[in-house]
Design a protein around this motif. Structure first.
Motif, PDB file in Angstrom:
ATOM      1  N   GLN A 227      18.769  -0.421 -86.549  1.00 56.59           N
ATOM      2  CA  GLN A 227      18.663  -1.358 -85.434  1.00 56.59           C
ATOM      3  C   GLN A 227      17.632  -0.927 -84.393  1.00 56.59           C
ATOM      4  OE1 GLN A 227      19.757  -3.964 -86.698  1.00 56.59           O
ATOM      5  NE2 GLN A 227      21.231  -4.701 -85.212  1.00 56.59           N
ATOM      6  N   THR A 228      17.666   0.353 -84.024  1.00 59.02           N
ATOM      7  CA  THR A 228      16.765   0.809 -82.969  1.00 59.02           C
ATOM      8  C   THR A 228      15.290   0.747 -83.382  1.00 59.02           C
ATOM      9  OG1 THR A 228      18.537   2.141 -82.064  1.00 59.02           O
ATOM     10  CG2 THR A 228      16.320   2.684 -81.334  1.00 59.02           C
ATOM     11  N   ALA A 231      14.258  -2.739 -83.420  1.00 62.26           N
ATOM     12  CA  ALA A 231      14.090  -3.273 -82.068  1.00 62.26           C
ATOM     13  C   ALA A 231      12.747  -2.837 -81.508  1.00 62.26           C
ATOM     14  CB  ALA A 231      15.221  -2.776 -81.174  1.00 62.26           C
ATOM     15  N   ILE A 232      12.425  -1.557 -81.727  1.00 62.33           N
ATOM     16  CA  ILE A 232      11.154  -1.036 -81.219  1.00 62.33           C
ATOM     17  C   ILE A 232       9.986  -1.786 -81.860  1.00 62.33           C
ATOM     18  CG2 ILE A 232       9.643   0.984 -81.178  1.00 62.33           C
ATOM     19  CD1 ILE A 232      12.231   2.683 -81.026  1.00 62.33           C
ATOM     20  N   ASN A 235       9.776  -5.408 -80.578  1.00 67.18           N
ATOM     21  CA  ASN A 235       9.358  -5.472 -79.186  1.00 67.18           C
ATOM     22  C   ASN A 235       7.900  -5.052 -78.987  1.00 67.18           C
ATOM     23  OD1 ASN A 235      11.910  -6.323 -78.744  1.00 67.18           O
ATOM     24  ND2 ASN A 235      12.607  -4.486 -77.705  1.00 67.18           N
ATOM     25  N   LYS A 236       7.496  -4.029 -79.753  1.00 65.25           N
ATOM     26  CA  LYS A 236       6.100  -3.601 -79.643  1.00 65.25           C
ATOM     27  C   LYS A 236       5.163  -4.725 -80.067  1.00 65.25           C
ATOM     28  CE  LYS A 236       5.762   1.346 -79.781  1.00 65.25           C
ATOM     29  NZ  LYS A 236       5.392   2.542 -80.535  1.00 65.25           N
ATOM     30  N   GLU A 238       5.832  -7.843 -79.977  1.00 66.08           N
ATOM     31  CA  GLU A 238       5.887  -8.909 -78.969  1.00 66.08           C
ATOM     32  C   GLU A 238       4.972  -8.600 -77.794  1.00 66.08           C
ATOM     33  OE1 GLU A 238      10.256 -11.015 -79.529  1.00 66.08           O
ATOM     34  OE2 GLU A 238      10.014  -9.428 -78.048  1.00 66.08           O
ATOM     35  N   LEU A 239       5.018  -7.303 -77.400  1.00 60.60           N
ATOM     36  CA  LEU A 239       4.125  -6.883 -76.310  1.00 60.60           C
ATOM     37  C   LEU A 239       2.669  -7.060 -76.723  1.00 60.60           C
ATOM     38  CD1 LEU A 239       5.364  -3.571 -74.648  1.00 60.60           C
ATOM     39  CD2 LEU A 239       5.072  -5.817 -73.613  1.00 60.60           C
ATOM     40  N   ALA A 241       1.449  -9.013 -78.872  1.00 64.79           N
ATOM     41  CA  ALA A 241       1.062 -10.420 -78.991  1.00 64.79           C
ATOM     42  C   ALA A 241       0.596 -10.993 -77.657  1.00 64.79           C
ATOM     43  CB  ALA A 241       2.223 -11.237 -79.548  1.00 64.79           C
ATOM     44  N   GLY A 242       1.000 -10.314 -76.569  1.00 60.11           N
ATOM     45  CA  GLY A 242       0.591 -10.790 -75.248  1.00 60.11           C
ATOM     46  C   GLY A 242      -0.822 -10.369 -74.877  1.00 60.11           C
ATOM     47  N   GLY A 255       2.913 -13.015 -85.545  1.00 58.82           N
ATOM     48  CA  GLY A 255       4.132 -13.844 -85.577  1.00 58.82           C
ATOM     49  C   GLY A 255       4.853 -13.718 -86.907  1.00 58.82           C
ATOM     50  N   ILE A 258       6.579 -10.381 -87.078  1.00 64.02           N
ATOM     51  CA  ILE A 258       7.790 -10.398 -86.243  1.00 64.02           C
ATOM     52  C   ILE A 258       8.916 -11.149 -86.959  1.00 64.02           C
ATOM     53  CG2 ILE A 258       8.797 -11.281 -84.100  1.00 64.02           C
ATOM     54  CD1 ILE A 258       6.138 -10.685 -82.730  1.00 64.02           C
ATOM     55  N   ASP A 259       8.559 -12.273 -87.559  1.00 64.99           N
ATOM     56  CA  ASP A 259       9.582 -13.051 -88.272  1.00 64.99           C
ATOM     57  C   ASP A 259      10.215 -12.235 -89.389  1.00 64.99           C
ATOM     58  OD1 ASP A 259       9.406 -15.208 -86.703  1.00 64.99           O
ATOM     59  OD2 ASP A 259       8.171 -16.427 -88.059  1.00 64.99           O
ATOM     60  N   ARG A 262      12.492  -9.758 -87.981  1.00 67.17           N
ATOM     61  CA  ARG A 262      13.699 -10.404 -87.478  1.00 67.17           C
ATOM     62  C   ARG A 262      14.666 -10.708 -88.617  1.00 67.17           C
ATOM     63  NH1 ARG A 262      15.004 -11.954 -83.504  1.00 67.17           N
ATOM     64  NH2 ARG A 262      16.061 -13.748 -84.386  1.00 67.17           N
TER      65      ARG A 262
END
Lengths: 423, 225
Positions: A227-228, A231-232, A235-236, A238-239, A241-242, A255, A258-259, A262
């Motif tokens: 899980q951890t 999650a990392i 989230n990385k 996602e960051l 992607a910004g 994307g 990430i999918d 997920r």
């Protein structure tokens, strides 16, 4: 064949052979003793007769045993002197009884008071061998019956008691299920073999339960530990992607990654849920109103179904209240509804029917054939479905199992899932 | 606005720190129970992100400690354990929220904002961006002080996107936030699009100075025009 009956059969067979052998032996023993007694009687009788025959006039030579039980025949001295008293079996015809019968015969010789030599034959009373056999057989038959009866008693009382630890163990093993994993607590027994059996079984069971638990624990730990980092990773990305410098194409690829992550995370969550269901961590039960559960879940999915143009029809024929864990009830219904929606097609239908102690969910599907029984197994999914974890229905079954519900799948042009109370 | 991140996983901590700093928060970190306790006792924070599985102790004990010294810091528990028991225990002990790993940063952001907003007991505070104002409690969206009629989903999406303004917010983050966890198995989140489309139309029609960009393959981004 039951152990008790088996020993009983074996025992009676052995008894039968033994008693038969013994009967023969006994018969000959008895016969020998009878003859010995008769012979002694004959010897006494001989003395009496010789004594009586001191009076020479009474010596009458005869050819047959008439009223007397003896025959006297004159012989010369030489013959008489070599005669020894001999006893043997013989058959005599009795005029009186008008039949032949078995008897003992004593042959002897004596010198009368007149100095003449005589040979004398004496016979005893009748020896009825067949009567003897009959008597012995009858009493031995009764003995056999008695022994048989006592062996039944012995079996029922003694053996049953002796084998009790064994039956207890058997009973335990019958009920044993690896996933319930209770270690047996064998009853103390003085019998070494049973003690060894108990120890061996306990060890075996303990080892297996340990292995099973370890594996379960392993799956749980792996899922947890994943899980951890997941999650990392998510989230990385996602960051990342910004980041303003990224091209549209790159963002699209991000994307997709990430999918995927997920989905992995979803799979992980399902595995964790599995462990929790199977470890019976959902203990609290309450009255679950399935009507409420359905109404809410159908509402929750309404945007998705509207978008996919799937029509959900909810027929409430009765309300069903069932005592189980609320969270599990929600997961159960959700997974089934989800299954019916996500394996549907555009413009398809889902029909939910709630009855007094069951519900059915029917759905149309791209797959228009009956699915095989592996449906409820883990990862038994349609390989073309990338989005599904293949665990949804397996979770449904796990929940049904722990909650005392029965799960049934059928196909009537639509896929029908039925959940009902287990009776 | 000060936030304390108590998390033993260095990468996770770093990630959250970076994200929150980008959002304009002052971020402090603690990697263990003891260093977390030191910081909690010594300083005040607007929000504490607390991992309950720490190498040298249970985060719940830390939460207990925090409440026992009567600190009013908001606490969001972040845990890899999706355990109902822990959740109930945590919330009972006074945590404001409970987030299960893995989570979307956008979701974390929204939760932090809600928690801080609630903590200020300033219910009438508006979420504001350019000429758009949102009153979350009364579920009111105003553009140029005139109400915009949004349905429930559209309103929730707008709030979520405004909390994560100028960031790409993934479709799945939106779906989970608005529709709940169970939608996460959906093969595509395109059904969100119809809601977004309507929302955009309503924002445009009311001359809002904000717009929602479609980031193809990822999600959406709320931007100032």
């Amino acid at each position: 064949m039951k152990l008790i009956n088996h020993t009983l059969t074996l025992l009676s067979a052995i008894l039968f052979v033994l008693i038969s052998l013994w009967a023969i032996l006994f018969y000959y023993q008895v016969l020998k003793q009878v003859k010995k007694t008769i012979d002694e009687g004959l010897a006494d009788y001989k003395i009496v007769v010789i004594d009586k025959l001191k009076d020479d006039s009474l010596i009458v030579e005869q050819d047959t045993f008439e009223e007397n039980n003896y025959l006297i025949k004159r012989v010369d001295e030489k013959f008489a002197l070599q005669v020894r008293d001999t006893y043997r079996d013989t058959v005599v015809f009795s005029n009186l009884k008008n039949k032949t019968y078995q008897t003992r015969l004593l042959t002897t010789a004596f010198v009368a008071s007149n100095g003449k030599y005589y040979e004398m034959k004496l016979i005893s009373h009748e020896i009825d061998k067949s009567k003897l056999i009959q008597k012995i057989a009858t009493s031995l038959f009764w003995l056999y019956l008695l022994l048989f009866a006592s062996s039944i008693l012995v079996n029922n009382f003694v053996l049953k008691k002796t084998w009790e630890p064994f039956y207890q163990l058997l009973n335990y093993l019958n009920k044993f299920r690896l996933d319930r994993g209770a270690i047996p607590e064998p009853t103390k027994t003085k019998i070494e073999e049973f003690r060894m059996l108990n120890d061996s079984v306990t060890n075996l069971v303990r080892t297996n339960v340990d292995i099973f638990n370890n594996q379960k624990q392993f799956i749980e730990n792996v899922a947890h530990e994943l899980q951890t980092p997941l999650a990392i990773g998510i989230n990385k990305l996602e960051l990342f992607a910004g980041d303003e410098d990224l091209s549209k194409d790159q963002i699209q690829k991000l994307g997709a990654i990430i999918d995927t992550l997920r989905r992995l995370s979803g799979l992980n969550k399902s595995l964790l849920l599995f462990s929790k269901i199977e470890n019976r961590q959902y203990i609290q039960v309450e009255q679950v109103y399935f009507d409420d559960v359905f109404s809410k879940i159908i509402q929750d999915f309404s945007d998705y179904t509207e978008y996919q143009d799937i029509k959900i029809e909810y027929q409430k024929e009765d309300s069903w209240v069932f005592k189980m864990n609320k969270d599990l009830a929600v997961i159960l219904v959700m997974n089934l509804v989800k299954n019916a929606i996500f394996h549907n097609q555009r413009g398809g239908e889902v029909l939910v029917k709630l009855c007094s102690s069951s519900f059915t969910i029917e759905n149309t599907s791209k797959e228009s054939v009956k699915l095989d029984d592996k449906l409820f197994e883990r990862f038994a999914r349609n390989s073309t479905d990338i989005g599904s974890t293949g665990l949804g229905l397996a979770i449904v079954r796990a929940i049904a199992d722990v909650s005392g519900l029965k799960l049934f799948y059928s196909f009537n042009g639509k896929h029908v899932f039925e959940v009902s109370e287990k009776r | 606005m000060k936030i304390l991140v108590i998390e033993d996983e260095p990468e996770m901590k770093e990630l959250i720190r970076k994200f929150l700093q980008d959002e304009g928060y002052i971020v402090e970190e603690a990697g263990t129970f003891s260093s977390g306790l030191d910081k909690i006792v010594s300083y005040d924070y607007d929000c504490i992100l607390l991992d309950i599985m720490l190498p040298d102790g249970n985060g719940l004990a830390l939460l207990q400690k925090l409440k026992s010294i009567e600190k009013a810091d908001s606490v969001i528990i972040i845990s890899a354990k999706d355990s109902l028991d822990d959740k109930i225990k945590g919330l009972d002990l006074g945590a404001d929220d409970y987030l299960t790993k893995p989570f979307h940063l956008a979701e974390l952001n929204a939760r932090i904002k809600s928690v801080i907003r609630r903590r200020r007991a300033d219910n009438h505070q508006m979420l504001e961006l350019e000429n758009v104002k949102i009153n979350i409690e009364e579920r009111l969206a105003l553009v140029n002080d005139g109400p915009v009629n949004l349905n429930r989903k559209e309103f929730d999406i707008l709030v979520f996107l405004m909390m994560n303004k100028n960031r790409v917010t993934s479709k799945s983050a939106i779906a989970e936030n608005i529709w709940g966890d169970y939608i996460d198995q959906a093969n595509d989140f395109d059904f969100i699009y119809s809601q977004i489309k309507n929302l955009r139309k309503k924002l445009r029609n009311s001359d809002a100075m904000i717009d929602i960009d479609v980031v193809y393959g990822m999600g959406y981004k709320l931007i100032v025009k």
